[in-house]
Each structure stands twice: as structure tokens, then as C-alpha cells.
Design a protein around this motif. Structure first.
Motif, PDB file in Angstrom:
ATOM      1  N   GLU A 172       5.438   0.786   4.604  1.00 33.80           N
ATOM      2  CA  GLU A 172       6.239  -0.357   4.149  1.00 33.80           C
ATOM      3  C   GLU A 172       6.049  -1.587   5.024  1.00 33.80           C
ATOM      4  O   GLU A 172       6.311  -2.724   4.586  1.00 33.80           O
ATOM      5  CB  GLU A 172       7.728   0.026   4.099  1.00 33.80           C
ATOM      6  N   SER A 173       5.598  -1.377   6.262  1.00 34.60           N
ATOM      7  CA  SER A 173       5.396  -2.495   7.190  1.00 34.60           C
ATOM      8  C   SER A 173       3.955  -2.998   7.185  1.00 34.60           C
ATOM      9  O   SER A 173       3.646  -3.990   7.859  1.00 34.60           O
ATOM     10  CB  SER A 173       5.775  -2.077   8.624  1.00 34.60           C
ATOM     11  N   GLN A 174       3.084  -2.333   6.473  1.00 33.44           N
ATOM     12  CA  GLN A 174       1.662  -2.676   6.460  1.00 33.44           C
ATOM     13  C   GLN A 174       1.308  -3.420   5.177  1.00 33.44           C
ATOM     14  O   GLN A 174       1.969  -3.277   4.153  1.00 33.44           O
ATOM     15  CB  GLN A 174       0.813  -1.397   6.569  1.00 33.44           C
ATOM     16  N   PRO A 175       0.233  -4.215   5.228  1.00 33.97           N
ATOM     17  CA  PRO A 175      -0.219  -4.897   4.006  1.00 33.97           C
ATOM     18  C   PRO A 175      -0.638  -3.881   2.949  1.00 33.97           C
ATOM     19  O   PRO A 175      -1.272  -2.873   3.251  1.00 33.97           O
ATOM     20  CB  PRO A 175      -1.419  -5.732   4.480  1.00 33.97           C
ATOM     21  N   SER A 176      -0.267  -4.147   1.697  1.00 33.64           N
ATOM     22  CA  SER A 176      -0.636  -3.240   0.612  1.00 33.64           C
ATOM     23  C   SER A 176      -2.115  -3.384   0.303  1.00 33.64           C
ATOM     24  O   SER A 176      -2.696  -4.470   0.440  1.00 33.64           O
ATOM     25  CB  SER A 176       0.182  -3.560  -0.643  1.00 33.64           C
ATOM     26  N   PRO A 177      -2.763  -2.295  -0.127  1.00 36.24           N
ATOM     27  CA  PRO A 177      -4.181  -2.380  -0.505  1.00 36.24           C
ATOM     28  C   PRO A 177      -4.376  -3.324  -1.691  1.00 36.24           C
ATOM     29  O   PRO A 177      -3.436  -3.610  -2.451  1.00 36.24           O
ATOM     30  CB  PRO A 177      -4.527  -0.937  -0.881  1.00 36.24           C
ATOM     31  N   CYS A 178      -5.587  -3.807  -1.821  1.00 43.77           N
ATOM     32  CA  CYS A 178      -5.990  -4.621  -2.974  1.00 43.77           C
ATOM     33  C   CYS A 178      -5.199  -5.918  -3.089  1.00 43.77           C
ATOM     34  O   CYS A 178      -4.994  -6.442  -4.203  1.00 43.77           O
ATOM     35  CB  CYS A 178      -5.871  -3.823  -4.270  1.00 43.77           C
ATOM     36  N   ASN A 179      -4.678  -6.412  -1.964  1.00 40.91           N
ATOM     37  CA  ASN A 179      -3.935  -7.679  -1.941  1.00 40.91           C
ATOM     38  C   ASN A 179      -2.733  -7.697  -2.892  1.00 40.91           C
ATOM     39  O   ASN A 179      -2.377  -8.731  -3.462  1.00 40.91           O
ATOM     40  CB  ASN A 179      -4.868  -8.854  -2.292  1.00 40.91           C
ATOM     41  N   LEU A 180      -2.100  -6.545  -3.050  1.00 40.75           N
ATOM     42  CA  LEU A 180      -0.951  -6.480  -3.965  1.00 40.75           C
ATOM     43  C   LEU A 180       0.272  -7.214  -3.418  1.00 40.75           C
ATOM     44  O   LEU A 180       1.181  -7.562  -4.183  1.00 40.75           O
ATOM     45  CB  LEU A 180      -0.589  -5.013  -4.236  1.00 40.75           C
ATOM     46  N   ASP A 181       0.297  -7.462  -2.096  1.00 41.44           N
ATOM     47  CA  ASP A 181       1.438  -8.188  -1.529  1.00 41.44           C
ATOM     48  C   ASP A 181       1.576  -9.576  -2.134  1.00 41.44           C
ATOM     49  O   ASP A 181       2.681 -10.146  -2.162  1.00 41.44           O
ATOM     50  CB  ASP A 181       1.286  -8.313  -0.006  1.00 41.44           C
ATOM     51  N   GLU A 182       0.464 -10.131  -2.608  1.00 39.65           N
ATOM     52  CA  GLU A 182       0.515 -11.458  -3.217  1.00 39.65           C
ATOM     53  C   GLU A 182       1.162 -11.425  -4.597  1.00 39.65           C
ATOM     54  O   GLU A 182       1.621 -12.447  -5.097  1.00 39.65           O
ATOM     55  CB  GLU A 182      -0.901 -12.030  -3.328  1.00 39.65           C
ATOM     56  N   LYS A 183       1.195 -10.255  -5.206  1.00 32.30           N
ATOM     57  CA  LYS A 183       1.741 -10.126  -6.565  1.00 32.30           C
ATOM     58  C   LYS A 183       3.143  -9.527  -6.599  1.00 32.30           C
ATOM     59  O   LYS A 183       3.877  -9.698  -7.576  1.00 32.30           O
ATOM     60  CB  LYS A 183       0.815  -9.250  -7.421  1.00 32.30           C
ATOM     61  N   LEU A 184       3.505  -8.792  -5.537  1.00 29.16           N
ATOM     62  CA  LEU A 184       4.756  -8.033  -5.554  1.00 29.16           C
ATOM     63  C   LEU A 184       5.774  -8.649  -4.606  1.00 29.16           C
ATOM     64  O   LEU A 184       5.424  -9.126  -3.519  1.00 29.16           O
ATOM     65  CB  LEU A 184       4.502  -6.582  -5.136  1.00 29.16           C
ATOM     66  N   ASN A 185       7.068  -8.602  -5.030  1.00 32.20           N
ATOM     67  CA  ASN A 185       8.132  -8.944  -4.084  1.00 32.20           C
ATOM     68  C   ASN A 185       8.484  -7.691  -3.280  1.00 32.20           C
ATOM     69  O   ASN A 185       7.926  -6.613  -3.499  1.00 32.20           O
ATOM     70  CB  ASN A 185       9.360  -9.518  -4.797  1.00 32.20           C
ATOM     71  N   ASP A 186       9.401  -7.840  -2.350  1.00 30.23           N
ATOM     72  CA  ASP A 186       9.705  -6.727  -1.440  1.00 30.23           C
ATOM     73  C   ASP A 186      10.212  -5.502  -2.183  1.00 30.23           C
ATOM     74  O   ASP A 186       9.842  -4.364  -1.865  1.00 30.23           O
ATOM     75  CB  ASP A 186      10.746  -7.172  -0.406  1.00 30.23           C
ATOM     76  N   PRO A 237       4.617  -5.455 -14.671  1.00 28.52           N
ATOM     77  CA  PRO A 237       3.321  -5.860 -15.241  1.00 28.52           C
ATOM     78  C   PRO A 237       2.565  -6.845 -14.357  1.00 28.52           C
ATOM     79  O   PRO A 237       1.331  -6.922 -14.434  1.00 28.52           O
ATOM     80  CB  PRO A 237       3.715  -6.499 -16.582  1.00 28.52           C
ATOM     81  N   ASP A 238       3.295  -7.574 -13.500  1.00 25.20           N
ATOM     82  CA  ASP A 238       2.618  -8.520 -12.603  1.00 25.20           C
ATOM     83  C   ASP A 238       1.687  -7.811 -11.635  1.00 25.20           C
ATOM     84  O   ASP A 238       0.728  -8.405 -11.125  1.00 25.20           O
ATOM     85  CB  ASP A 238       3.652  -9.338 -11.812  1.00 25.20           C
ATOM     86  N   ALA A 239       1.996  -6.542 -11.357  1.00 25.84           N
ATOM     87  CA  ALA A 239       1.171  -5.787 -10.407  1.00 25.84           C
ATOM     88  C   ALA A 239      -0.158  -5.365 -11.015  1.00 25.84           C
ATOM     89  O   ALA A 239      -1.100  -5.014 -10.292  1.00 25.84           O
ATOM     90  CB  ALA A 239       1.938  -4.558  -9.924  1.00 25.84           C
ATOM     91  N   GLY A 240      -0.257  -5.399 -12.329  1.00 24.19           N
ATOM     92  CA  GLY A 240      -1.481  -4.961 -12.982  1.00 24.19           C
ATOM     93  C   GLY A 240      -1.562  -3.439 -13.065  1.00 24.19           C
ATOM     94  O   GLY A 240      -0.565  -2.725 -12.935  1.00 24.19           O
ATOM     95  N   ASP A 241      -2.753  -2.932 -13.247  1.00 21.77           N
ATOM     96  CA  ASP A 241      -2.981  -1.490 -13.380  1.00 21.77           C
ATOM     97  C   ASP A 241      -3.125  -0.863 -11.991  1.00 21.77           C
ATOM     98  O   ASP A 241      -4.235  -0.629 -11.498  1.00 21.77           O
ATOM     99  CB  ASP A 241      -4.221  -1.243 -14.230  1.00 21.77           C
ATOM    100  N   VAL A 242      -1.983  -0.597 -11.333  1.00 20.81           N
ATOM    101  CA  VAL A 242      -2.010  -0.015  -9.992  1.00 20.81           C
ATOM    102  C   VAL A 242      -2.654   1.372 -10.032  1.00 20.81           C
ATOM    103  O   VAL A 242      -3.409   1.752  -9.123  1.00 20.81           O
ATOM    104  CB  VAL A 242      -0.585   0.066  -9.407  1.00 20.81           C
ATOM    105  N   ALA A 243      -2.345   2.138 -11.087  1.00 20.69           N
ATOM    106  CA  ALA A 243      -2.932   3.480 -11.204  1.00 20.69           C
ATOM    107  C   ALA A 243      -4.456   3.400 -11.237  1.00 20.69           C
ATOM    108  O   ALA A 243      -5.161   4.226 -10.643  1.00 20.69           O
ATOM    109  CB  ALA A 243      -2.397   4.174 -12.453  1.00 20.69           C
ATOM    110  N   GLY A 244      -4.986   2.375 -11.926  1.00 19.66           N
ATOM    111  CA  GLY A 244      -6.435   2.193 -11.968  1.00 19.66           C
ATOM    112  C   GLY A 244      -7.007   1.849 -10.609  1.00 19.66           C
ATOM    113  O   GLY A 244      -8.094   2.314 -10.241  1.00 19.66           O
TER     114      GLY A 244
END
Length: 750
Positions: free
Chosen positions: A552-566, A526-533
Motif C-alpha cells: 500500500e505504500s509502494q507505487p502500483s505497477p503499470c502506473n496505476l497510481d495515476e488512474k486510481l485514488n487512494d 472502469p478508470d483503472a482499465g483491464d487490471v486483470a489483463g
């Protein structure tokens, strides 16, 4: 003149008679007084004796009351407990006897399920009285015996205590499944004082040694037992004892050997999962000594503390032995006191030996009790100090079980605890020392993890090394409580719901199952939010990310790296196996086959043995057309039907097959031939395949590639295992090109 003297004489005579009578009277009175005096003195002495006796009895009573008053509360409580236990004996004994008969070969988890979830639940539903809570160790052993086992190197965890009960209380001789050699070490230390004999079935003189042990009542241990147990010892295993009167004997080979009731037999195998016949289970008490994570952690903790602080571990080991000795002494003192009380005759207060024994017992018991209290306090202090090293012990236990689990991947991957302990000890020596405990532990853990990985990789196939490192990572994260179980379930299984989401897939480049997984991912994380949206609204951004070679080595779109662990990011990238759908489809195919007849399109992956179906297909066609079976084969061609529903009727000769997955290449539907794999697509589903039995001499193939069809992507065909058949796929390239590409078909996409 003579008259006066005569009168005088008579007067004297009268006087004498009077005096004599008076003397006699006085003598009689004196005798009476003497008699009364003696009676009085006798009575006085009797009273004095009685007073003395009463005084002694009073003193004895005080001592008895004082001596037993400390026991009154405990004995009263014990008596009440015994009365209650007597009421519960029926249910307790039923579970206890079932435990001794049936659970030895099973793991600790399955034992717990059987005892608590099946047997206990069933008895309580039937209103059969049993203890609440029910504990096997309370029924089948006691604290003193458990302390003795611990002093003999058997770990004190619940599984080990259960195994100790099964080994000592079972009606059959134990056969220990002992890959970590825990039982071997315990039995050796337990029985060495009894002149234990140790042999293997490969020893030339094992029968002679066994004969001597049976005859003179020595314990005997067969170690390194494999799946074959020499039938020459069947009579011993079955305790087939013969004879009457004083002589008892047993037939060993062709000899009658005198049987000593003190004889004990143990069998021990290093095999982790031996396959014994039902007869062996009937003759021996098969006991699973495979260690649990907690049990192994405790063992490794002892290894670490013995290396890091040897004086502390020595103090702990001495404390274990001392605690057992004190508990045994306390029990012996109590037994002596109860025996004296039970065997006392006459007035208990006159039994000076009993009173003396009581006083002596009370004094010694008080001393022992104080020692036990001190032992408990000391033990707490020692365990607190030892627990500082538990993190490293836990890491070692986790890594060992990761190694052990690799045997599921390939039976060749077998690792003994002895070999693991060697690597463990080397890691302790090679890790950098540090005065700060936390830094020292970090050094031990890092060195141990690296060494275990290196050690394991020396014996792993290259294809399994990544899996091993992944398994290590997962188990380490779980041990640290850094990985949620629902996230791991999602990573392994994806979205396994049979109902499709009402949200429609927004982009054509997105796989159907990938869209379902993204929706599920939002629920799991749930921390990731509505990824499907996010994917729905910013399709182009996500498409570029999807097509990257190393997302896997690139930054995730929409700044999701700040919300997700590895690991959560890995879940987002994961793609699709759907096992629930697999089994549902399989059930539907079998059900439809039964109710409506053979399906028009056969899903080979749903068959238990797919090659048997194809063999039967050839046999039926040969029988129908009168062809020789050994000169007939299969011919395949790929149809234009991309779905099974497009096929309206089944073939008169042969069959349609769906659910084949092409790896290493793609299929060009328009040109009906093999093409280079599409970018980012490792596996794709083949259109419906037509399989036709044909006489071999009529088959003339050109521009085709004999493509092997395997059950799974593992392609375990080194010995032909997993190969189902070969399909003929059209190609414009030379077949060697596709061989180098490793092209193959699989019945399963995972």
C-alpha cells in the motif's frame, strides 16, 4: 216694531248656524288634513328610517363584502379541499390509526417503509381512497402546533414531528427511547409552565409525587427509566380509572387516588436499544426518539452558530417564538370570525358587533400576515447565514453516528450525546480563530475530528482502533460524496457472484478468489482499465508487488497510481470474504442432510450451533459403546484429504470436518505437522479433520498442540464466548512456541 228685530234675530241665528256648520265642516276638514299630514309625516319618517337603515345596511354590506372578499378565495379553496379530504378520510384514517398504534418504537427508515411501501401501497391496490400525497402531519397535526413544538425546542425535521404526534395524540402514555435526551428537553420545556413533576424510580418519594400529580392534574415525568418498570404504576399506565358520577379514582399501590383528567404521564429512557417485554408495549406508547443524521446536524448547527454568532442564533430563536405567536394569533382571529358568523341571528347586516369584529379582525389579520411574510423573509436570510456553518455541523453529526455504531462491535462502547457535545464545545473553543469563514470552518472540522478520535480511543480496545479510524474515514468520504457505493460494496464483499469468470487464472501464486476480484475490480473502477489483463501479461511484476510487506505504500505497477485514488488502490489490494457463498453452502448442506442423510464430511461453520453437533456425536458414541459420558472426550487428527470430495464414505464412529482455517501457522501436509506461517499468508485452510470420540483414559497424546477452535477470528474467549472445541495438531516444536504465535483454528476465514 217687534217684527224687524225678530227677523233680524232669525237671520243672525241662521247666520250663526251656517257659520257653525261651516266651522264644523272646516274643523272636520282640518282634522282630516291633520290626519293626512300626520300620516304623511309618519310615512316620511318611516321612509327616512328605512333609508337610513338601508344606508347602514349598504355600508355594512360593503364592509362585510370587503372584509370577507379576501377570505373568499381561501375559504372556497379550503372548502373544496375539505370535500376532497372527506372522500379520502377512510384511507387516511386507516393509515393514521395504524401509525399511532404500531410504529412508535421503530426507526424513521422503517416507519417510512411501513407507511409508504406497505400500508399505502396495500390500500391503493384495494382501491381504498386516500390523499395523494398522504402526509401524516396534515391529518394528525397542523402548522400552528408544529410551530409551537419548534418553539419548545423540538427539532422541525420529519422524524421529530412524527414523534411529537405520537407523544401528544397517542391513546397511551408515552415511553420515550431517548439516548440523546431530545424528548426530555422538549417535554421539560413544554410542560414546565404546567408545574411539571420530574422523578426517577429510585427516588424515595416518587409515589407521593405521582399521587399529587394524579390528584391535581399536573404532568409527571419519569426520567432515566431502565428495562424494569415498577409494576406499582401499571394501573396508571393502563389508565385503569374507576368510579361513577363526579368522582373518578385510580388505585396506586394500596390507595385510591382521585383522578384529574388533566393528568399526563411521560417516561423517558437513555437506553439506545432497551429490551422491554410485550406487556410494556401494550401498556405504553413506546416512541423511538433516536436522532437522525439530519436532525442531529440541525442541532449541532445551532450549537456552532450560538458560539460563533450568538446574536444570529438569538434572532433565530426569537423568530421561531414570534412566528408561533403570530400563527396562533391568526388562527384565533379566524376562529373568532367564524364563530361570530356561525352564531349571528337575524339580519347579519344589522349586527353591528359582528361588523365591528370583522373590521377589527381584518385589520389585525392583515398586520399579522405581513409580520408572517416578513418572518419568512427574515428566516430565509437567517438560514442562509447559518448554512455557512453547516459543513462543520455535518462533520459533527457524522462523527457522532460513527461513535454510536461502535456499540455493534462491542456493547461496552456506548457514547451519550451529552458527552459528545462536551467534546464538540471544547473543539469549538480550541480550534484556531480566523476572519475568513472557510478557514475557520476548516480549523473547526480538523480540531473536532482529531478530538473525537482521541476521545473515542481512550475507551476502545487496541484491536478496534484501526476499525474505528477506517469507519470514520468511510463515513466522512460518504458525507462528502467522495466515495462511490459500489466501490465500498466491492471493498467489503469482493466479487460475490456465484458464477466463476470464464477467464482462467493466469498464475499459480494468485489466489482463486483474488483473480475473480480483479476481474470485478475492472468493472467497478472502469478508470483503472483491464487490471486483470495487466496482471495476466506482466505476472512477474505483479508477483513482486504481491509479495511486498507494504504494497500500500509502494507505487502500483503499470502506473496505476495515476488512474486510481487512494480508496480505489485499497480496493485493488483487498482480499477473501465471500458471504453469499457461505450462505449458499450452508443451505446446500442442510438440504442434502434432509434429502440424503448426514453428509460424509461435515462443514461445521454451516451449523447454527456447531458445539451441539460435537456433543451429540460424543453422546451417540457413548450410548452405542456403553461408555460413561463424563469420562469421554474427542480426539482429532488431520487427514491428507485437502478437499471434502476426496472422502468417499463417512466414519462409522466420529466424523470428518471441513472448513477449518489455521491462523498463526501453516500445515505441512507431507510431514503432517505445524510449521511457521508462509510469507504473506496470515490464514490458510486446514485439510479435512477427523474427529473421533474416545474414552479419556485411553487418550495418550505426545508432540501435539491443543489448538483452540473459535467461531470467528475475533476469538472472543475472555468469557469462553466463541470457543467451540480444541483440536489436537501434531508439532515438532514445544507447544509454548505456538502459544506465543497465537495459533488457533477458526470456522470462518473472515
Amino acid at each position: 216694531l217687534f217684527t224687524r228685530p225678530l227677523r233680524l234675530k232669525q237671520w243672525y241665528q241662521r247666520r250663526v248656524r251656517g257659520i257653525t256648520q261651516e266651522c264644523a265642516s272646516l274643523s272636520a276638514e282640518l282634522d282630516e288634513l291633520s290626519r293626512k299630514f300626520e300620516e304623511a309625516m309618519s310615512e316620511k319618517q318611516q321612509l327616512q328610517d328605512e333609508a337610513e337603515l338601508m344606508s347602514k345596511r349598504l355600508e355594512a354590506a360593503q364592509k362585510l363584502i370587503s372584509g370577507l372578499s379576501s377570505e373568499k378565495g381561501r375559504w372556497s379553496s379550503d372548502l373544496e379541499g375539505l370535500v376532497e379530504r372527506r372522500k379520502c378520510l377512510l384511507g387516511d384514517c386507516m393509515v393514521g390509526s395504524a401509525f399511532l398504534c404500531y410504529v412508535g418504537a421503530f426507526s424513521f427508515e422503517f416507519r417510512e417503509e411501513l407507511v409508504k411501501e406497505v400500508w399505502e401501497k396495500d390500500l391503493r391496490e384495494r382501491s381504498i381512497p386516500m390523499s395523494e400525497p398522504f402526509k401524516l402531519e396534515n391529518l394528525l397535526t397542523n402548522d400552528v402546533e408544529i410551530s409551537q413544538w419548534t418553539s419548545e425546542s423540538l427539532p422541525p425535521d420529519e422524524l421529530s414531528v412524527q414523534n411529537g404526534i405520537l407523544t401528544t395524540q397517542g391513546s397511551r402514555f408515552p415511553l420515550c427511547i431517548d439516548p440523546q435526551q431530545q424528548a426530555l428537553n422538549w417535554i421539560t420545556r413544554r410542560e414546565e409552565k404546567n408545574n411539571l413533576k420530574v422523578c426517577t424510580f429510585n427516588d424515595n418519594d416518587f409515589l407521593k409525587q405521582l399521587e399529587l400529580a394524579i390528584k391535581y392534574g399536573f404532568p409527571f415525568l419519569f426520567k432515566d427509566v431502565d428495562e424494569y418498570i415498577d409494576p406499582v404504576i401499571d394501573n396508571v399506565l393502563e389508565r385503569n380509572i374507576k368510579g361513577t358520577g363526579q368522582r373518578q379514582f385510580i388505585v396506586l399501590g394500596d390507595k385510591e387516588v382521585d383522578y384529574d383528567p388533566n393528568f399526563r404521564l411521560y417516561l423517558d429512557t437513555k437506553l439506545a436499544n432497551p429490551k422491554y417485554s410485550p406487556g410494556v408495549f401494550g401498556k405504553a406508547m413506546v416512541i423511538n426518539y433516536t436522532v437522525t443524521l439530519k436532525g442531529l446536524e440541525d442541532q449541532l448547527l445551532s450549537v456552532i452558530v450560538k458560539y460563533e454568532r450568538p446574536e444570529l442564533e438569538e434572532q433565530r430563536e426569537n423568530l421561531i417564538i414570534e412566528t408561533f405567536q403570530n400563527k396562533q394569533k391568526l388562527k384565533d382571529l379566524e376562529d373568532t370570525l367564524l364563530r361570530e358568523l356561525a352564531n349571528s341571528t337575524g339580519n347579519m347586516l344589522d349586527n353591528t358587533e359582528l361588523i365591528s369584529t370583522l373590521e377589527d379582525t381584518k385589520t389585525k389579520a392583515a398586520e399579522v400576515t405581513e409580520k408572517l411574510k416578513l418572518s419568512v423573509k427574515t428566516g430565509v436570510d437567517i438560514e442562509r447565514a447559518r448554512d455557512g456553518y453547516r459543513k462543520a455541523a455535518n462533520r459533527g453529526a457524522v462523527l457522532f453516528f460513527v461513535l454510536s455504531d461502535m456499540s455493534v462491535i462491542n456493547p461496552m462502547y456506548q457514547y451519550s450525546l451529552m458527552a459528545f457535545l462536551e467534546v464538540f464545545n471544547i473543539s469549538l473553543k480550541r480550534s484556531l480563530p480566523d476572519s475568513l469563514l472557510n478557514k475557520r470552518l476548516k480549523n473547526i472540522i480538523d480540531t473536532l475530528t482529531q478530538n473525537i478520535y482521541t476521545y473515542a480511543c481512550t475507551g476502545l480496545f487496541e484491536i478496534h482502533k484501526l476499525l474505528f479510524s477506517f469507519q470514520m474515514t468511510i463515513k466522512i468520504l460518504q458525507a462528502r460524496n467522495d466515495l462511490k457505493s459500489d466501490e465500498l460494496d466491492f471493498f467489503v464483499k469482493g466479487n460475490i457472484s456465484l458464477e466463476k469468470s470464464p477467464r482462467k487464472k493466469p498464475h499459480a501464486w494468485l489466489p482463486d478468489q483474488g483473480w475473480e476480484d480483479l476481474i470485478k475490480f475492472g468493472e467497478v473502477c472502469p478508470d483503472a482499465g483491464d487490471v486483470a489483463g495487466l496482471v495476466e501479461r506482466q505476472g512477474e511484476v505483479w508477483k513482486k508487488y504481491h509479495e511486498m510487506d507494504d504494497p500500500e505504500s509502494q507505487p502500483s505497477p503499470c502506473n496505476l497510481d495515476e488512474k486510481l485514488n487512494d480508496f480505489q488502490k485499497l480496493c485493488m489490494l483487498k482480499s477473501l470474504g465471500n458471504w453469499i457463498a457461505h450462505f449458499t453452502h450452508r443451505f446446500e448442506q442442510y438440504s442434502g442432510w434432509i434429502e440424503k442423510g448426514e453428509p460424509a464430511v461435515m462443514w461445521l461453520s454451516g451449523l447454527h450451533i456447531p458445539e451441539s453437533y460435537l456433543t451429540a456425536l460424543v453422546q451417540a458414541t457413548c450410548r452405542k459403546n456403553g461408555w460413561p459420558l463424563d469420562k469421554s472426550t474427542l480426539y482429532t487428527t488431520v487427514t491428507t484429504h485437502t478437499k471434502a470430495e476426496d472422502v468417499r464414505e463417512k466414519l462409522h464412529s466420529g466424523c470428518y470436518v471441513e472448513g477449518l482455517y489455521l491462523e498463526g501457522a501453516s500445515w505441512d501436509v507431507q510431514s503432517a505437522c505445524l510449521r511457521k506461517s508462509k510469507p504473506k499468508v496470515l490464514v490458510e485452510e486446514l485439510p479435512v479433520l477427523k474427529i473421533i470420540p474416545i474414552e479419556a483414559h485411553r487418550l495418550k497424546l505426545q508432540n501435539t498442540f491443543k489448538t483452540p477452535v473459535y467461531t470467528t477470528s475475533e476469538r472472543r474467549n475472555a468469557m469462553g464466548v466463541g470457543l467451540v472445541f480444541e483440536a489436537d495438531l501434531s508439532t515438532t516444536d514445544h507447544s509454548s512456541h505456538w502459544v506465543l504465535q497465537g495459533v488457533a483454528l477458526m470456522l470462518n476465514a473472515d
